[in-house]
Design a protein around this motif. Structure first.
Motif, PDB file in Angstrom:
ATOM      1  N   UNK A   5     -76.459 -34.758  23.104  1.00  0.00           N
ATOM      2  CA  UNK A   5     -76.193 -33.521  23.405  1.00  0.00           C
ATOM      3  C   UNK A   5     -76.088 -33.020  24.250  1.00  0.00           C
ATOM      4  N   UNK A   6     -75.534 -31.315  24.722  1.00  0.00           N
ATOM      5  CA  UNK A   6     -74.862 -30.549  25.730  1.00  0.00           C
ATOM      6  C   UNK A   6     -75.963 -30.648  26.345  1.00  0.00           C
ATOM      7  N   UNK A   7     -76.945 -29.770  25.992  1.00  0.00           N
ATOM      8  CA  UNK A   7     -77.872 -29.789  26.974  1.00  0.00           C
ATOM      9  C   UNK A   7     -78.651 -31.127  27.816  1.00  0.00           C
ATOM     10  N   UNK A   8     -78.564 -31.797  27.173  1.00  0.00           N
ATOM     11  CA  UNK A   8     -79.370 -33.101  27.136  1.00  0.00           C
ATOM     12  C   UNK A   8     -78.288 -33.663  28.965  1.00  0.00           C
ATOM     13  N   UNK A   9     -77.265 -33.522  28.238  1.00  0.00           N
ATOM     14  CA  UNK A   9     -75.545 -33.974  28.864  1.00  0.00           C
ATOM     15  C   UNK A   9     -75.332 -32.758  29.928  1.00  0.00           C
ATOM     16  N   UNK A  10     -76.146 -31.412  29.827  1.00  0.00           N
ATOM     17  CA  UNK A  10     -76.211 -30.455  30.985  1.00  0.00           C
ATOM     18  C   UNK A  10     -76.525 -30.725  32.253  1.00  0.00           C
ATOM     19  N   UNK A 314     -68.380 -39.676  29.265  1.00  0.00           N
ATOM     20  CA  UNK A 314     -67.418 -38.870  30.039  1.00  0.00           C
ATOM     21  C   UNK A 314     -68.324 -37.348  30.178  1.00  0.00           C
ATOM     22  N   UNK A 315     -68.461 -36.567  28.792  1.00  0.00           N
ATOM     23  CA  UNK A 315     -68.952 -35.414  28.477  1.00  0.00           C
ATOM     24  C   UNK A 315     -69.890 -35.132  30.296  1.00  0.00           C
ATOM     25  N   UNK A 316     -70.704 -35.858  30.119  1.00  0.00           N
ATOM     26  CA  UNK A 316     -71.970 -35.207  31.375  1.00  0.00           C
ATOM     27  C   UNK A 316     -70.898 -35.205  32.668  1.00  0.00           C
ATOM     28  N   UNK A 317     -69.945 -36.082  32.779  1.00  0.00           N
ATOM     29  CA  UNK A 317     -68.790 -35.486  34.176  1.00  0.00           C
ATOM     30  C   UNK A 317     -68.429 -34.819  33.481  1.00  0.00           C
ATOM     31  N   UNK A 318     -67.296 -34.545  32.665  1.00  0.00           N
ATOM     32  CA  UNK A 318     -66.543 -33.396  32.313  1.00  0.00           C
ATOM     33  C   UNK A 318     -67.473 -32.000  32.550  1.00  0.00           C
ATOM     34  N   UNK A 319     -68.998 -31.978  31.970  1.00  0.00           N
ATOM     35  CA  UNK A 319     -69.949 -30.891  32.070  1.00  0.00           C
ATOM     36  C   UNK A 319     -69.873 -30.879  34.481  1.00  0.00           C
ATOM     37  N   UNK A 320     -69.850 -31.717  34.510  1.00  0.00           N
ATOM     38  CA  UNK A 320     -70.175 -30.831  35.951  1.00  0.00           C
ATOM     39  C   UNK A 320     -68.837 -30.598  37.040  1.00  0.00           C
ATOM     40  N   UNK A 321     -67.724 -31.190  35.755  1.00  0.00           N
ATOM     41  CA  UNK A 321     -66.518 -30.639  36.299  1.00  0.00           C
ATOM     42  C   UNK A 321     -66.416 -29.753  36.112  1.00  0.00           C
ATOM     43  N   UNK A 322     -66.514 -28.692  34.595  1.00  0.00           N
ATOM     44  CA  UNK A 322     -66.251 -27.482  34.882  1.00  0.00           C
ATOM     45  C   UNK A 322     -67.884 -27.243  35.459  1.00  0.00           C
TER      46      UNK A 322
END
Length: 865
Positions: A5-10, A314-322
């Motif tokens: 989930x996005x919250x977990x990835x965040x 990729x979702x984790x590091x994409x959120x990190x990038x943003x």
């Protein structure tokens, strides 16, 4: 593994960011500096440009002017009324020659009369009066404002009576400067300003009078408080050209070519600075994020071995990038706004201009969006690399995979990196969008993106070839080089070292910094020519041919003269035909046909002062010698466009009883600040031999000595008219100097920002060196030996990147300056300085970021890892 989930990835992304603050500092710094330079430079340059455009408008006293020698027809008058009803302000200015006399002595004097409505004129700028007052206060239906030389010639004072036409007027004040003096006609006689009611009462406007009429227009400002756009002025100009076909329509950008060229060149350069700041920030982001992801390979491999998919990682590091892009963008916008507000105070001692600064929320949003978007775009390639990471490869990531032929590797590289190619195309599309948004030009966005892609491809190829050449060199000289040199050079192409990408990134950064420096250097040099302190500020009209020798002696010996006088011979003529088409049938553009009957010709054997050849070629000595039988002519480029001329066109002139054909050899472009600036048709002297000549002159006089020179000229040559434009030209010169200071200051800021970004990119490589230092120390290498290895690596990296960047910067700048019509010469000194400066910066930054590693024990470093 279930979907992430996005919250977990965040949470995972933010936790890793907290544990890697030092690494992410370089990412945030690159984004922040890039966005700060973008918003600060762009915001201040827009505000400053708006202020300067207001100054440019004051030279015309309006946004547009329509000049005609006849009253508008009923249909034209209705069209003008319609334009006024739409909110455009309009006021007429009538100029004519008349006789005036003193009520005491009745001495007649030819004057240049200018009738205005003091409640509307001027729309921009002010009329300077002595004693200090406003035109609206002193100019009434019963009073006039006169130039100082009228008082001298008629022995009058303020308050005396002056008879113009059939009415007496009181002299209310002395005019020392009119904002539109340079755009007015240079007519004989001292200047007299009169109200429109006063002109009507004088009885001078009888039917058939040869009064010149100018209509001044002011475009309404937008309701949101934004400055008047060039597009609005251009739209109104197009309407006026259709409505008034027999009028000469000009806008404020055509009043002084030097100022217009300075504004255009400065605007182009400032837009380039904004784009450069953006790309430099993106380069820093890409290098720092790539370094970070290289360090996280072990973590990524472990996550994959536990069942995590590439998409989840990729979702984790994409959120990190943003998050990083957003953080850097917010910091950058704050810095940019601070910079924009600080610039006027930093420049207060240099420019006497306080721009009206507006914190444009759209510009701030654009800067923030550009920071986040560039961070996302430039980290796409390393993010996509995550898909190809396998746990087993982590164990041997620093080892060459196979020794396959180069063409097999190339095919495999292409098929494996289709997604990377797509990401690269997406980067270009995003940069094109941002470039369009910043420059407000689809053409600039397109060419910037195409040029960026071409340069990046060439830089990557050049970096690849340089590394291959180094490897070939080492294979031939390995045993003959000291171990530190051998190891330092080998580090550039060791497995796992992205030297090719780093070389390309550094090369692009150096190229763009050098581009800004070389561009501003050439533009400022050209602007200095336009702001030279010895340009003519006094012009002389109607010097007889038998007076020219005496006039030349007087102007050479008079006190206060700072430069040799410029004297322009003029022959009155008319155009009978162009390329065989009769003058009555010629299709002109924004050029009243009746003006074909009043053309002024002059001669010059070389290109006159202040003029350049825009196209074609100036005549040779042989062409000049043959001019009596086969004349050639150089035509002002703006006049050529209005008459539809081209190189090789044949113009049939008639002067006195002489009729001759002249072939167009060149088009000229004038800076508007020399006597020859009013020469629209220049021929060799032999072509005009025997024709009656009247001379015009121009000379630069110390402003404090102008009045004395005017009196001396009147005493020696009472029929010569003296036009004093010293104050107007000083205003233009001051504006051009202000442009120079702002361009230099903003260029220096952009270069500083670029150097900081490049330094952060180099410093971001320190994390890749930690393991190497540990291994070398474990094997017994001393600090001095390791320092020598890294110094050689840094120095070679900087020299190669500097060489590639400086080389391509000179190529690109040459093309850009040609497009801006700015002369360019290769800057050997600055290019060599940029080359060695890059090497010094690379070595210094590399060691500032890496020196602590040498002082640590291997076990401490391994524990940190």
């Amino acid at each position: 593994m279930p979907s992430l989930s996005y919250p977990t990835a965040f949470r995972i992304a933010s936790r890793e960011m907290r544990s890697s603050r030092g690494k992410f500092f370089f990412v945030i710094l690159s984004v922040a500096i890039g966005v700060a330079a973008l918003t600060g430079v762009r915001g201040f340059s827009n505000s400053f440009r708006t202020t300067l455009l207001t100054r440019a408008r004051s030279i015309m006293a309006a946004d547009l002017s329509a000049r005609t020698n006849q009253q508008p027809t009923p249909s034209e008058a209705e069209g003008l009324a319609t334009i006024e009803r739409e909110g455009v302000q309009m006021t007429p200015v009538t100029e004519l020659l008349s006789m005036a006399s003193a009520a005491k002595t009745l001495d007649p004097l030819l004057i240049s009369l200018k009738a205005v409505d003091p409640s509307a004129y001027p729309y921009y700028g002010t009329v300077d009066l002595e004693p200090t007052s406003t035109l609206q206060q002193v100019l009434t239906p019963d009073s006039v404002v006169v130039a100082d030389d009228l008082l001298v010639r008629l022995h009058l004072q303020i308050g005396d009576q002056l008879k113009i036409g059939n009415k007496l007027f009181r002299i209310a004040s002395v005019v020392t400067n009119e904002p539109d003096r340079l755009s007015s006609q240079f007519a004989a006689g001292p200047r007299v300003l009169i109200s429109r009611q006063g002109l009507d009462a004088s009885g001078l406007l009888a039917p058939g009078s040869h009064a010149g009429q100018r209509f001044l227009f002011k475009v309404p400002a937008p309701a949101n408080g934004a400055p008047i756009s060039d597009a609005a002025v251009a739209d109104l100009k197009a309407r006026l050209i259709k409505l008034l076909p027999e009028s000469q329509i000009t806008d404020y950008r055509e009043t002084n070519p030097a100022l217009t060229a300075g504004l255009d060149q400065a605007t182009s350069l400032l837009s380039l600075m904004s784009l450069v700041a953006l790309v430099l920030g993106a380069v820093g982001v890409a290098m720092a994020m790539r370094a970070h992801l290289q360090q996280r390979l072990d973590t990524i491999a472990i996550m994959k071995s536990l069942g995590a998919g590439s998409g989840q990682i990729i979702k984790i590091y994409l959120i990190q990038t943003l998050l990083l892009g957003l953080a850097g963008g917010v910091v950058g916008v704050g810095l940019g706004v601070g910079v924009q507000l600080a610039f006027p105070y930093l420049l207060a001692s240099l420019i006497n201009v306080r721009p009206e600064l507006h914190l444009d929320l759209r510009a701030i949003a654009a800067g923030l969006g550009a920071g986040v978007l560039t961070t996302f775009l430039f980290t796409l390639p390393p993010l996509l690399d995550i898909r190809g990471i396998r746990p087993i490869l982590i164990l041997r990531r620093a080892v060459d995979e196979t020794d396959e032929p180069w063409h097999v590797k190339l095919v495999r590289l292409f098929t494996k990196n289709l997604a990377q190619i797509g990401a690269f195309l997406l980067i270009l599309a995003g940069l094109a969008l941002i470039a369009f948004r910043i420059s407000d030009s689809a053409s600039v966005g397109k060419w910037f993106t195409v040029g960026l892609a071409a340069v990046l491809a060439v830089l990557l190829l050049a970096s690849f070839l340089v590394l291959k050449a180094l490897k070939f060199f080492l294979t031939r000289t390995r045993l003959h080089l000291p171990s530190a040199v051998r190891h330092g050079l080998a580090n550039l192409y060791r497995p796992g070292n992205p030297s090719s990408a780093l070389l390309a990134a550094l090369g692009m950064g150096v190229m763009q910094i050098m581009m800004v420096f070389l561009m501003q250097n050439a533009v400022v040099k050209q602007l200095h020519i336009s702001s030279a302190p010895n340009l003519p500020n006094i012009f002389l009209v109607d010097i007889a041919n038998d007076e020219i020798d005496g006039m030349r002696k007087l102007l050479t010996s008079a006190p206060g003269i700072t430069a040799p006088p410029e004297l322009l011979p003029v022959v009155s003529s008319r155009i009978l035909a162009i390329d065989g088409v009769s003058a009555n049938d010629i299709k002109t553009k924004n050029f009243p046909k009746h003006m074909l009957r009043s053309i002024q010709l002059t001669w010059a054997e070389a290109v006159p002062p202040g003029a350049t050849v825009a196209s074609g070629k100036w005549w040779t000595k042989a062409q000049s010698a043959a001019a009596a039988d086969h004349p050639v002519v150089a035509v002002a480029d703006f006049q050529a466009k209005r008459l539809g001329l081209k190189i090789g066109s044949v113009i049939t002139f008639a002067a006195q009883d002489k009729q001759f054909d002249a072939t167009v050899a060149a088009f000229t472009r004038s800076d508007g600040q020399h006597a020859y600036s009013r020469a629209e048709f220049i021929l060799p002297e032999r072509a005009l031999t025997g024709l009656p000549v009247i001379w015009y002159g121009g000379v630069h006089v110390d402003p404090t000595k102008v009045a004395a020179l005017q009196r001396a000229l009147y005493a020696a040559y009472p029929t010569v008219t003296v036009i004093n434009v010293a104050q107007a030209l000083e205003t233009i010169r001051a504006v051009v100097i202000q442009i120079i200071y702002v361009v230099q200051f903003l260029a220096a800021f952009s270069i500083f920002a670029g150097i900081v970004i490049l330094a952060s990119s180099i410093a971001g490589t320190r994390y890749r060196r930690i393991r190497e230092v540990v291994v070398l120390k474990t094997l017994g290498a001393t600090r001095a030996h390791i320092a020598s290895i890294f110094s050689i690596e840094f120095a070679v990296l900087g020299l190669v990147a500097g060489l590639v960047g400086v080389f391509f910067a000179n190529i690109v700048v040459k093309g850009l300056l040609r497009a801006l019509t700015v002369p360019n010469t290769f800057q050997w000194g600055w290019s060599l300085g940029g080359l060695f400066g890059t090497a010094i910066l690379t070595v210094a930054t590399g060691w500032i970021a890496s020196h602590r590693i040498l002082g640590q024990k291997p076990l401490e470093v391994l524990r940190e890892e």
